[in-house]
Write a protein that holds these residues in place. Structure first.
Motif, PDB file in Angstrom:
ATOM      1  N   LEU A  44       0.757  -1.152   0.094  1.00  0.00           N
ATOM      2  CA  LEU A  44       0.036  -0.009   0.037  1.00  0.00           C
ATOM      3  C   LEU A  44       1.013   1.345   0.063  1.00  0.00           C
ATOM      4  O   LEU A  44       0.368   2.225  -0.232  1.00  0.00           O
ATOM      5  CB  LEU A  44      -1.194  -0.088   0.965  1.00  0.00           C
ATOM      6  CG  LEU A  44      -2.091  -1.124   1.128  1.00  0.00           C
ATOM      7  CD1 LEU A  44      -3.022  -0.981   2.397  1.00  0.00           C
ATOM      8  CD2 LEU A  44      -3.073  -0.938  -0.200  1.00  0.00           C
ATOM      9  N   GLY A  45       2.018   1.395   0.463  1.00  0.00           N
ATOM     10  CA  GLY A  45       2.936   2.542   0.425  1.00  0.00           C
ATOM     11  C   GLY A  45       2.405   3.768   1.164  1.00  0.00           C
ATOM     12  O   GLY A  45       1.933   3.489   2.428  1.00  0.00           O
ATOM     13  N   LEU A  46       2.092   4.631   0.598  1.00  0.00           N
ATOM     14  CA  LEU A  46       1.605   6.190   1.120  1.00  0.00           C
ATOM     15  C   LEU A  46       0.375   5.872   1.517  1.00  0.00           C
ATOM     16  O   LEU A  46      -0.090   6.873   2.530  1.00  0.00           O
ATOM     17  CB  LEU A  46       1.803   7.374   0.190  1.00  0.00           C
ATOM     18  CG  LEU A  46       3.190   7.452  -0.177  1.00  0.00           C
ATOM     19  CD1 LEU A  46       3.394   8.704  -1.362  1.00  0.00           C
ATOM     20  CD2 LEU A  46       3.942   8.241   1.046  1.00  0.00           C
ATOM     21  N   ASP A  47      -0.474   4.994   1.124  1.00  0.00           N
ATOM     22  CA  ASP A  47      -1.759   4.772   2.022  1.00  0.00           C
ATOM     23  C   ASP A  47      -1.787   4.400   3.296  1.00  0.00           C
ATOM     24  O   ASP A  47      -2.900   4.711   3.955  1.00  0.00           O
ATOM     25  CB  ASP A  47      -2.558   3.677   1.028  1.00  0.00           C
ATOM     26  CG  ASP A  47      -2.973   4.078  -0.520  1.00  0.00           C
ATOM     27  OD1 ASP A  47      -2.965   5.561  -0.652  1.00  0.00           O
ATOM     28  OD2 ASP A  47      -3.179   3.285  -1.016  1.00  0.00           O
ATOM     29  N   LEU A  48      -0.725   3.946   3.765  1.00  0.00           N
ATOM     30  CA  LEU A  48      -0.395   3.551   5.191  1.00  0.00           C
ATOM     31  C   LEU A  48      -0.006   4.662   6.225  1.00  0.00           C
ATOM     32  O   LEU A  48      -0.083   4.673   7.324  1.00  0.00           O
ATOM     33  CB  LEU A  48       0.774   2.469   5.095  1.00  0.00           C
ATOM     34  CG  LEU A  48       0.574   1.089   4.695  1.00  0.00           C
ATOM     35  CD1 LEU A  48       1.565   0.190   4.549  1.00  0.00           C
ATOM     36  CD2 LEU A  48      -0.923   0.531   5.326  1.00  0.00           C
ATOM     37  N   LEU A  49      -0.064   6.108   5.482  1.00  0.00           N
ATOM     38  CA  LEU A  49       0.619   7.437   6.471  1.00  0.00           C
ATOM     39  C   LEU A  49      -0.666   7.345   7.451  1.00  0.00           C
ATOM     40  O   LEU A  49       0.101   7.929   8.718  1.00  0.00           O
ATOM     41  CB  LEU A  49       0.688   8.399   5.533  1.00  0.00           C
ATOM     42  CG  LEU A  49       1.147   9.611   6.074  1.00  0.00           C
ATOM     43  CD1 LEU A  49       2.629   9.353   6.457  1.00  0.00           C
ATOM     44  CD2 LEU A  49       1.307  10.862   4.970  1.00  0.00           C
ATOM     45  N   PRO A  50      -1.953   7.258   7.361  1.00  0.00           N
ATOM     46  CA  PRO A  50      -2.553   7.669   8.684  1.00  0.00           C
ATOM     47  C   PRO A  50      -2.210   6.642   9.851  1.00  0.00           C
ATOM     48  O   PRO A  50      -2.208   7.021  10.940  1.00  0.00           O
ATOM     49  CB  PRO A  50      -4.028   7.280   8.005  1.00  0.00           C
ATOM     50  CG  PRO A  50      -4.097   7.582   6.645  1.00  0.00           C
ATOM     51  CD  PRO A  50      -2.484   7.286   6.180  1.00  0.00           C
ATOM     52  N   GLN A  51      -2.096   5.400   9.335  1.00  0.00           N
ATOM     53  CA  GLN A  51      -1.603   4.321  10.598  1.00  0.00           C
ATOM     54  C   GLN A  51      -0.208   4.617  10.968  1.00  0.00           C
ATOM     55  O   GLN A  51      -0.204   4.529  12.099  1.00  0.00           O
ATOM     56  CB  GLN A  51      -1.844   2.922   9.963  1.00  0.00           C
ATOM     57  CG  GLN A  51      -3.114   2.379   9.575  1.00  0.00           C
ATOM     58  CD  GLN A  51      -3.615   2.858   8.299  1.00  0.00           C
ATOM     59  OE1 GLN A  51      -3.049   3.482   7.282  1.00  0.00           O
ATOM     60  NE2 GLN A  51      -4.901   2.330   7.854  1.00  0.00           N
ATOM     61  N   ILE A  52       0.713   4.918  10.112  1.00  0.00           N
ATOM     62  CA  ILE A  52       2.017   5.217  10.926  1.00  0.00           C
ATOM     63  C   ILE A  52       1.957   6.573  11.675  1.00  0.00           C
ATOM     64  O   ILE A  52       2.489   6.468  12.789  1.00  0.00           O
ATOM     65  CB  ILE A  52       3.049   5.547   9.469  1.00  0.00           C
ATOM     66  CG1 ILE A  52       3.014   4.234   8.664  1.00  0.00           C
ATOM     67  CG2 ILE A  52       4.272   6.093  10.026  1.00  0.00           C
ATOM     68  CD1 ILE A  52       3.881   3.183   9.248  1.00  0.00           C
ATOM     69  N   GLY A  53       1.025   7.506  11.131  1.00  0.00           N
ATOM     70  CA  GLY A  53       1.087   8.702  11.813  1.00  0.00           C
ATOM     71  C   GLY A  53       0.407   8.672  13.302  1.00  0.00           C
ATOM     72  O   GLY A  53       0.697   9.281  14.086  1.00  0.00           O
TER      73      GLY A  53
END
Length: 167
Positions: A44-53
């Motif tokens: 998913l790459g950048l789509d995972l930004l909310p979870q990482i954040g």
């Protein structure tokens, strides 16, 4: 979310799928406390930004090209992680490097990040892991559990969880 365990990889590219297989095994065999999220990040790459954040601590599990013999396990932290992703195994790794960079630029990087990986033998189209990487599946699961234990988290085996529900 306090802790995110993120498996990365592509299941149709042989050893590249090891991260996904590790989190699948964790989800099948353990029950985690509320503050822990175990996530199949796939490609998913950048789509995972909310979870990482949202994560204070992050464990990433992935195939990592270290130039070592196939099946060699690796644990990287901090600045070692982006350097390890310079040699791209597959398109998702550029996404992972970008994801970690963007999270950092936005001030959303976890306070602590650990990359647990294994040197792949093959990332060609195939559904099975190669023998040296397959042999590291259980040890990688244990390493994730060890990281969580160091952070004070001890998941319950699923069999014990189900036994407690029935009593």
């Amino acid at each position: 979310m306090e802790i995110l365990v993120l498996g990365i990889g592509n299941l149709v590219m042989s050893d590249d799928g090891i991260g996904v297989r590790v989190v699948q095994s964790l989800a099948e065999h353990y029950r985690f406390p509320e503050q822990v999220t175990v996530l199949d990040g796939g490609t998913l790459g950048l789509d995972l930004l909310p979870q990482i954040g949202e994560a204070r601590r992050l464990v990433i599990v992935d195939a990592v090209d270290t130039g070592e013999p196939p099946g060699t396990l690796v644990r990287l932290t901090g600045e070692e992680i982006p350097l390890a992703l310079e040699t791209k195994l597959s398109p998702h790794q550029m996404g992972l490097k970008d994801l970690l960079t963007v999270a950092s630029l936005l001030g959303q990087a976890p306070q602590e990040t650990v990359l647990l990986g294994v040197q792949p033998q093959s990332v060609e189209m195939a559904l099975e892991l190669t023998p040296p990487v397959q042999a590291q599946l259980a040890p990688l699961v244990v390493r994730v559990l060890d990281e969580l234990s160091a952070w004070g988290v001890r998941p319950e085996p699923a069999s014990a969880f189900l036994h407690n529900l029935n009593t």
